[in-house]
Design a protein around this motif. Sequence first.
Motif, short mmCIF file in Angstrom:
data_model
loop_
_atom_site.label_atom_id
_atom_site.label_comp_id
_atom_site.label_asym_id
_atom_site.label_seq_id
_atom_site.Cartn_x
_atom_site.Cartn_y
_atom_site.Cartn_z
N UNK A 1 -5.95 37.55 47.92
CA UNK A 1 -5.02 36.10 48.77
C UNK A 1 -4.68 37.31 49.37
N UNK A 2 -4.13 38.44 50.10
CA UNK A 2 -3.03 39.64 50.62
C UNK A 2 -4.40 39.62 51.72
N UNK A 3 -2.98 39.75 53.27
CA UNK A 3 -3.85 41.01 54.00
C UNK A 3 -3.18 41.85 54.26
N UNK A 4 -4.45 42.84 54.55
CA UNK A 4 -4.06 44.71 54.03
C UNK A 4 -3.90 44.70 55.49
N UNK A 5 -3.05 46.47 55.68
CA UNK A 5 -1.99 46.84 55.86
C UNK A 5 -2.30 47.18 57.29
N UNK A 6 -1.76 46.71 58.43
CA UNK A 6 -2.01 47.33 59.69
C UNK A 6 -2.61 48.13 60.36
N UNK A 7 -2.96 48.91 59.71
CA UNK A 7 -3.05 50.69 59.42
C UNK A 7 -4.83 50.76 58.39
N UNK A 8 -5.32 49.55 57.81
CA UNK A 8 -6.54 49.77 57.31
C UNK A 8 -7.54 48.28 58.06
N UNK A 9 -6.74 47.38 58.79
CA UNK A 9 -7.63 45.99 59.69
C UNK A 9 -8.37 46.72 60.97
N UNK A 10 -8.90 46.73 60.95
CA UNK A 10 -10.38 47.43 61.74
C UNK A 10 -9.91 46.06 63.00
N UNK A 11 -10.44 45.25 62.83
CA UNK A 11 -10.43 43.88 63.94
C UNK A 11 -10.26 43.12 63.08
N UNK A 12 -10.37 41.62 63.72
CA UNK A 12 -10.03 40.26 63.66
C UNK A 12 -11.53 39.96 64.60
N UNK A 13 -12.07 38.86 63.76
CA UNK A 13 -13.73 37.55 64.93
C UNK A 13 -13.11 36.42 63.76
N UNK A 14 -13.30 35.77 65.02
CA UNK A 14 -13.33 34.44 64.44
C UNK A 14 -14.83 33.78 63.76
N UNK A 15 -14.20 32.70 62.95
CA UNK A 15 -15.57 31.78 61.80
C UNK A 15 -15.42 30.39 62.08
N UNK A 16 -16.22 30.22 62.74
CA UNK A 16 -16.11 29.21 62.77
C UNK A 16 -17.56 27.98 62.12
N UNK A 17 -17.42 27.21 61.23
CA UNK A 17 -18.63 26.60 60.36
C UNK A 17 -18.78 27.50 59.53
N UNK A 18 -18.48 28.25 58.78
CA UNK A 18 -18.97 29.61 58.26
C UNK A 18 -19.67 30.50 58.76
N UNK A 19 -19.76 30.72 60.15
CA UNK A 19 -20.48 32.04 60.88
C UNK A 19 -19.22 32.30 61.39
N UNK A 20 -19.92 34.17 61.43
CA UNK A 20 -19.43 35.14 62.72
C UNK A 20 -19.76 34.94 64.29
N UNK A 21 -18.47 34.67 65.05
CA UNK A 21 -18.80 34.61 66.31
C UNK A 21 -18.45 36.38 66.67
N UNK A 22 -19.00 36.85 66.88
CA UNK A 22 -18.90 38.61 66.70
C UNK A 22 -18.51 38.75 68.24
N UNK A 23 -18.68 38.01 69.50
CA UNK A 23 -18.18 38.13 71.00
C UNK A 23 -16.00 37.76 70.66
N UNK A 24 -16.21 37.22 69.63
CA UNK A 24 -14.46 36.58 69.63
C UNK A 24 -14.01 37.81 69.34
#
Length: 251
Positions: free
Chosen positions: A188-211
């Motif tokens: 339930x926690x967000x990782x350290x900024x050093x350990x977050x590779x990227x963020x990607x948008x999810x819609x209706x349970x599907x990843x949107x790689x272009x985001x």
Amino acid sequence: MHTTRLLSRTRISSLALWYQCRNPILPKAYHVLSSSRPIYWPASYRLQKATSSPTPIPNLRSNVHRYYSSSNASVISDPNRPDLFYHLVSLPSSSSPAYALSFLKEPPPTPDSSTIIGWLPAETEGNGQDQEAGLNDFQENPKFRKVLHDAIQTGLREEVDDVQKNGAIQLQQGWMHIHDCRNVPALGRIGDPDDILASVLVEEGKLLPETYQAMPSYRTCTADGPMQLTDGLAQKLKSTLAKIAAAESSS
């Protein structure tokens, strides 16, 4: 009742991610304390047998040449992280030898190849005396970072990683972080900024790689060790690096 079931599934999914990234049969490659304290590299890097407690790396000024000459080795592999390899190279910007950290067992085509994660000096000096290598001695390869993010984004588009797909199914809607497995955040926690590779948008349970948005603060080497991806993304990155190495060798 529906909310309870949803929370239960979310908890199970999060625990599965934690277990996959923290599998006890895959211990960390090395322990880095801080930039002001000694860095503890793997047994293969120390060129000595592992002990029950980590010891600082010794002076490698004479050990490097003797090790390579006696064993005819072209690469040092880490028994605790079979996906990591250390190649002895000579950088144009330095007169001292360095270890190139790579996911490929084959030597890099050039000392500054984009397939290299970064470099660690084979020896360090300070105040006229040999010093133990520290976290600040690790030099990240900026060309590798672009390759890393391109491979991850392509892997998400090709749906090569079940962990990320399951995470999107559980989230259903919103932005999802792609975490490095070396330091999985608490449930339930967000990782350290050093350990977050990227963020990607999810819609209706599907990843949107272009985001896909790379995290600028991500570091390939931190106090928790070198980068470690989930299985699917790790395989995609390795295959990408192999193709780049072949292209660099032929050019």
